[in-house]
Design a protein around this motif. Structure first.
Motif, PDB file in Angstrom:
ATOM      1  N   GLY A  92       0.778  -1.227   0.000  1.00  0.00           N
ATOM      2  CA  GLY A  92       0.000   0.000   0.000  1.00  0.00           C
ATOM      3  C   GLY A  92       0.809   1.274   0.000  1.00  0.00           C
ATOM      4  N   VAL A  93       2.127   1.179   0.193  1.00  0.00           N
ATOM      5  CA  VAL A  93       2.982   2.360   0.153  1.00  0.00           C
ATOM      6  C   VAL A  93       3.404   2.613  -1.288  1.00  0.00           C
ATOM      7  CG1 VAL A  93       5.201   3.331   0.841  1.00  0.00           C
ATOM      8  CG2 VAL A  93       3.807   2.127   2.516  1.00  0.00           C
ATOM      9  N   SER A  94       3.099   3.806  -1.796  1.00  0.00           N
ATOM     10  CA  SER A  94       3.403   4.148  -3.181  1.00  0.00           C
ATOM     11  C   SER A  94       4.594   5.090  -3.232  1.00  0.00           C
ATOM     12  CB  SER A  94       2.188   4.807  -3.849  1.00  0.00           C
ATOM     13  OG  SER A  94       2.476   5.161  -5.184  1.00  0.00           O
ATOM     14  N   LEU A  95       5.729   4.587  -3.688  1.00  0.00           N
ATOM     15  CA  LEU A  95       6.951   5.373  -3.841  1.00  0.00           C
ATOM     16  C   LEU A  95       7.570   5.083  -5.201  1.00  0.00           C
ATOM     17  CD1 LEU A  95       8.547   4.799  -0.313  1.00  0.00           C
ATOM     18  CD2 LEU A  95       7.397   6.873  -1.115  1.00  0.00           C
ATOM     19  N   SER A  96       8.346   6.024  -5.693  1.00  0.00           N
ATOM     20  CA  SER A  96       8.928   5.903  -7.019  1.00  0.00           C
ATOM     21  C   SER A  96      10.440   6.076  -6.953  1.00  0.00           C
ATOM     22  CB  SER A  96       8.314   6.959  -7.954  1.00  0.00           C
ATOM     23  OG  SER A  96       8.914   6.905  -9.220  1.00  0.00           O
ATOM     24  N   PRO A  97      11.199   4.988  -6.924  1.00  0.00           N
ATOM     25  CA  PRO A  97      12.661   5.111  -6.950  1.00  0.00           C
ATOM     26  C   PRO A  97      13.140   5.564  -8.328  1.00  0.00           C
ATOM     27  CG  PRO A  97      11.969   2.974  -6.074  1.00  0.00           C
ATOM     28  CD  PRO A  97      10.773   3.598  -6.734  1.00  0.00           C
ATOM     29  N   ARG A  98      14.199   6.354  -8.323  1.00  0.00           N
ATOM     30  CA  ARG A  98      14.813   6.756  -9.593  1.00  0.00           C
ATOM     31  C   ARG A  98      16.337   6.733  -9.468  1.00  0.00           C
ATOM     32  NH1 ARG A  98      15.659  12.734  -8.975  1.00  0.00           N
ATOM     33  NH2 ARG A  98      14.239  13.432  -7.322  1.00  0.00           N
ATOM     34  N   ARG A  99      16.956   6.405 -10.558  1.00  0.00           N
ATOM     35  CA  ARG A  99      18.415   6.383 -10.636  1.00  0.00           C
ATOM     36  C   ARG A  99      18.925   7.819 -10.696  1.00  0.00           C
ATOM     37  NH1 ARG A  99      21.770   6.585 -15.036  1.00  0.00           N
ATOM     38  NH2 ARG A  99      23.788   5.511 -14.893  1.00  0.00           N
ATOM     39  N   THR A 100      19.885   8.152  -9.827  1.00  0.00           N
ATOM     40  CA  THR A 100      20.380   9.519  -9.722  1.00  0.00           C
ATOM     41  C   THR A 100      21.898   9.493  -9.542  1.00  0.00           C
ATOM     42  OG1 THR A 100      18.304  10.084  -8.592  1.00  0.00           O
ATOM     43  CG2 THR A 100      20.051  11.724  -8.556  1.00  0.00           C
ATOM     44  N   PRO A 101      22.664   9.556 -10.625  1.00  0.00           N
ATOM     45  CA  PRO A 101      24.130   9.535 -10.475  1.00  0.00           C
ATOM     46  C   PRO A 101      24.650  10.755  -9.736  1.00  0.00           C
ATOM     47  CG  PRO A 101      23.478   9.064 -12.749  1.00  0.00           C
ATOM     48  CD  PRO A 101      22.258   9.559 -12.034  1.00  0.00           C
ATOM     49  N   LEU A 102      25.763  10.593  -9.050  1.00  0.00           N
ATOM     50  CA  LEU A 102      26.461  11.664  -8.341  1.00  0.00           C
ATOM     51  C   LEU A 102      27.752  11.988  -9.093  1.00  0.00           C
ATOM     52  CD1 LEU A 102      26.087  10.265  -4.702  1.00  0.00           C
ATOM     53  CD2 LEU A 102      24.613  11.947  -5.842  1.00  0.00           C
ATOM     54  N   ARG A 132      23.846   0.192 -12.780  1.00  0.00           N
ATOM     55  CA  ARG A 132      24.997   0.764 -12.091  1.00  0.00           C
ATOM     56  C   ARG A 132      26.146   1.095 -13.043  1.00  0.00           C
ATOM     57  NH1 ARG A 132      24.217   1.138  -6.866  1.00  0.00           N
ATOM     58  NH2 ARG A 132      22.477  -0.043  -5.984  1.00  0.00           N
ATOM     59  N   TYR A 133      25.900   1.008 -14.344  1.00  0.00           N
ATOM     60  CA  TYR A 133      26.859   1.514 -15.312  1.00  0.00           C
ATOM     61  C   TYR A 133      26.701   3.028 -15.435  1.00  0.00           C
ATOM     62  CZ  TYR A 133      27.862  -3.252 -16.887  1.00  0.00           C
ATOM     63  OH  TYR A 133      28.254  -4.561 -16.950  1.00  0.00           O
ATOM     64  N   ILE A 134      27.749   3.695 -15.906  1.00  0.00           N
ATOM     65  CA  ILE A 134      27.697   5.119 -16.200  1.00  0.00           C
ATOM     66  C   ILE A 134      27.713   5.284 -17.717  1.00  0.00           C
ATOM     67  CG2 ILE A 134      28.900   7.320 -15.999  1.00  0.00           C
ATOM     68  CD1 ILE A 134      27.579   6.363 -13.412  1.00  0.00           C
ATOM     69  N   PRO A 153      33.982  21.249 -16.980  1.00  0.00           N
ATOM     70  CA  PRO A 153      32.661  20.612 -17.011  1.00  0.00           C
ATOM     71  C   PRO A 153      32.687  19.093 -17.140  1.00  0.00           C
ATOM     72  CG  PRO A 153      33.134  21.612 -19.123  1.00  0.00           C
ATOM     73  CD  PRO A 153      34.253  22.016 -18.210  1.00  0.00           C
ATOM     74  N   GLU A 154      33.867  18.519 -17.331  1.00  0.00           N
ATOM     75  CA  GLU A 154      33.954  17.062 -17.394  1.00  0.00           C
ATOM     76  C   GLU A 154      34.193  16.507 -15.991  1.00  0.00           C
ATOM     77  OE1 GLU A 154      33.425  15.030 -20.016  1.00  0.00           O
ATOM     78  OE2 GLU A 154      32.811  16.869 -21.033  1.00  0.00           O
ATOM     79  N   PRO A 155      33.313  15.640 -15.501  1.00  0.00           N
ATOM     80  CA  PRO A 155      33.502  15.118 -14.140  1.00  0.00           C
ATOM     81  C   PRO A 155      34.742  14.244 -14.034  1.00  0.00           C
ATOM     82  CG  PRO A 155      31.750  13.925 -15.262  1.00  0.00           C
ATOM     83  CD  PRO A 155      32.126  15.064 -16.153  1.00  0.00           C
ATOM     84  N   VAL A 156      35.351  14.269 -12.864  1.00  0.00           N
ATOM     85  CA  VAL A 156      36.521  13.428 -12.611  1.00  0.00           C
ATOM     86  C   VAL A 156      36.165  12.208 -11.770  1.00  0.00           C
ATOM     87  CG1 VAL A 156      38.153  15.316 -12.864  1.00  0.00           C
ATOM     88  CG2 VAL A 156      37.168  14.851 -10.617  1.00  0.00           C
ATOM     89  N   LYS A 157      34.930  12.188 -11.258  1.00  0.00           N
ATOM     90  CA  LYS A 157      34.487  11.051 -10.452  1.00  0.00           C
ATOM     91  C   LYS A 157      32.973  11.002 -10.518  1.00  0.00           C
ATOM     92  CE  LYS A 157      34.358   9.458  -5.605  1.00  0.00           C
ATOM     93  NZ  LYS A 157      34.750   9.781  -4.216  1.00  0.00           N
ATOM     94  N   LEU A 158      32.398   9.819 -10.594  1.00  0.00           N
ATOM     95  CA  LEU A 158      30.951   9.676 -10.592  1.00  0.00           C
ATOM     96  C   LEU A 158      30.573   8.296 -10.104  1.00  0.00           C
ATOM     97  CD1 LEU A 158      30.027   8.858 -14.209  1.00  0.00           C
ATOM     98  CD2 LEU A 158      31.980  10.313 -13.812  1.00  0.00           C
ATOM     99  N   MET A 159      29.358   8.210  -9.550  1.00  0.00           N
ATOM    100  CA  MET A 159      28.863   6.935  -9.043  1.00  0.00           C
ATOM    101  C   MET A 159      27.344   6.969  -9.010  1.00  0.00           C
ATOM    102  SD  MET A 159      29.840   7.362  -4.989  1.00  0.00           S
ATOM    103  CE  MET A 159      29.630   5.623  -4.666  1.00  0.00           C
ATOM    104  N   PRO A 160      26.688   5.816  -9.151  1.00  0.00           N
ATOM    105  CA  PRO A 160      25.223   5.790  -9.121  1.00  0.00           C
ATOM    106  C   PRO A 160      24.678   5.906  -7.705  1.00  0.00           C
ATOM    107  CG  PRO A 160      26.077   3.584  -9.430  1.00  0.00           C
ATOM    108  CD  PRO A 160      27.265   4.497  -9.434  1.00  0.00           C
ATOM    109  N   CYS A 161      23.497   6.476  -7.613  1.00  0.00           N
ATOM    110  CA  CYS A 161      22.767   6.575  -6.360  1.00  0.00           C
ATOM    111  C   CYS A 161      21.285   6.460  -6.704  1.00  0.00           C
ATOM    112  CB  CYS A 161      23.081   7.894  -5.661  1.00  0.00           C
ATOM    113  SG  CYS A 161      22.458   8.036  -3.961  1.00  0.00           S
ATOM    114  N   MET A 162      20.433   6.471  -5.695  1.00  0.00           N
ATOM    115  CA  MET A 162      18.990   6.431  -5.907  1.00  0.00           C
ATOM    116  C   MET A 162      18.319   7.505  -5.076  1.00  0.00           C
ATOM    117  SD  MET A 162      17.719   2.456  -6.115  1.00  0.00           S
ATOM    118  CE  MET A 162      18.771   1.822  -4.819  1.00  0.00           C
ATOM    119  N   VAL A 163      17.258   8.073  -5.631  1.00  0.00           N
ATOM    120  CA  VAL A 163      16.311   8.906  -4.893  1.00  0.00           C
ATOM    121  C   VAL A 163      14.972   8.188  -4.934  1.00  0.00           C
ATOM    122  CG1 VAL A 163      14.958  11.037  -5.027  1.00  0.00           C
ATOM    123  CG2 VAL A 163      17.450  11.125  -5.231  1.00  0.00           C
TER     124      VAL A 163
END
Length: 370
Positions: free
Chosen positions: A205-215, A277-279, A301-311
């Protein structure tokens, strides 16, 4: 038989475990991964900490409670969990960051005109109408160390913790609850469920929406530049006229400049067990890099580090925190602004579980409001 089982020991769950243990509750914590892991939503080195919370006026009291609890914990452990360097909410005078910060109940903010903002923070390529609200009590908080400290303090106070243990089912009965895992079952009077993107899988009954959010993390174009050090480039949220925006903070000795893009198209309603979990350079980076090149020309503007996360989004962008049944308390739906409040949410969950009067009005977080 325990008094309470806490399922999920990320930001909200680890704080609930700690605050229950402070009260002398016989509490057991179960975490599917290791403590302070990088597979959910409570990792990535830092998070913004704001007191003038644009999302709802009632969040200011929860942010202040978190700050107080973390300050007390830091005095005992010798660690810093919140670094108060101030923060900016930037946008047009009628933008959400600016109007929301001004409405924050009890926050001591200062308005900055366009010219004042440009003079104090020349890193920004401002639009003609951009102004800001300065939140002096804000800053950054430290994600993984905070979660680990919550759990370590809870264990010191007598909590039992099972890391690397997957919950396969939760049985709720009139006389108690049973939490099942592949290796054991734990019975308790109540259960507190704080499983983030997995909450809907465990709580019908809990309605939530996960989304992929890279850092993403960046460096200045000029390696010798001090312009984007944290002391000169504090935490910020910046909304553009098209509804998109940037958020982030400057670098320090042990972390780089962190910037993210709000309003970008993201994969929504993802299955957290199947998170990509790929970039992907074109899909993940191109829009953010273009925005940084336009708005912060001194950053590479080019990132030097990145990783996946979720919201994990709720239907209205507010958390779900409170009692969900006679023996069930839940917290989830971080909606991209949960970590800064997690100690205060943990205190509220402990108060709900022990039937204390909450320290602030949390009706706007009622998990039954939908």
């Amino acid at each position: 038989m325990a008094d309470v089982v806490v399922v999920g020991l990320g930001a909200f769950g680890s704080a609930a475990l700690w605050r229950l243990a402070v009260r002398g509750v016989d509490v057991v914590g179960i975490e599917r991964q290791g403590i302070g892991h990088s597979f959910g939503s409570s990792h990535g080195t830092t998070r913004l900490f704001r007191v003038a919370c644009m999302e709802h006026p009632g969040l200011t009291a929860i942010a202040r409670k978190s700050l107080g609890l973390w300050t007390e914990l830091g005095e005992r452990t010798g660690e810093t969990y919140v670094r108060q360097t101030g923060s900016l909410n930037v946008g047009t005078p009628d933008s959400r960051p600016v109007t929301g910060a001004r409405k924050a109940a009890g926050a001591a903010t200062t308005d900055l005109t366009h010219d004042e903002l440009a003079e104090r923070f020349p890193q920004y390529a401002l639009a003609a109408e951009d102004v800001a609200v300065w939140d002096p009590d804000a800053g950054i908080c430290y994600a993984e160390p905070t979660v680990r400290a919550h759990v370590a303090e809870a264990e010191r106070l007598g909590a039992t913790v099972y890391p690397h243990t997957m919950v396969t089912g939760i049985d709720v009965r009139p006389d108690g609850v049973t939490v099942r895992t592949p290796t054991t079952s734990i019975t308790a009077e109540q259960v507190v469920i704080c499983t983030g993107a997995w909450l809907s899988k465990l709580v019908p009954g809990v309605s939530l929406s996960p989304r992929r959010t890279p850092l993403f993390w960046f460096q200045p174009r000029d390696p010798a530049s001090e312009a984007f050090r944290l002391r000169n480039f504090p935490a910020f949220i910046w909304e553009f006229a098209d509804g998109r925006g940037l958020w982030g903070h400057g670098s320090d000795e042990d972390f780089l400049v962190k910037v993210g893009l709000d309003g970008a198209e993201r994969e929504r309603d993802v299955d957290p067990d199947e998170l990509d979990r790929y970039i992907h350079p074109r899909k993940d980076i191109a829009e953010l890099s273009a925005a940084i090149a336009d708005q912060f020309p001194g950053l590479d503007p080019e990132p030097v580090k990145l990783m996946p996360c979720m919201v994990t989004d709720s239907l209205d962008g507010q958390f779900l925190a409170g009692r969900y049944g006679d023996r069930v308390v839940i917290a989830g739906g971080d909606s991209g602004h949960g970590f800064k409040h997690c100690a205060g949410i943990g205190e509220l969950l402990a108060q709900e579980t022990t039937k204390e009067t909450p320290y602030t009005d949390v009706s706007f977080l009622d998990p039954h409001r939908f």
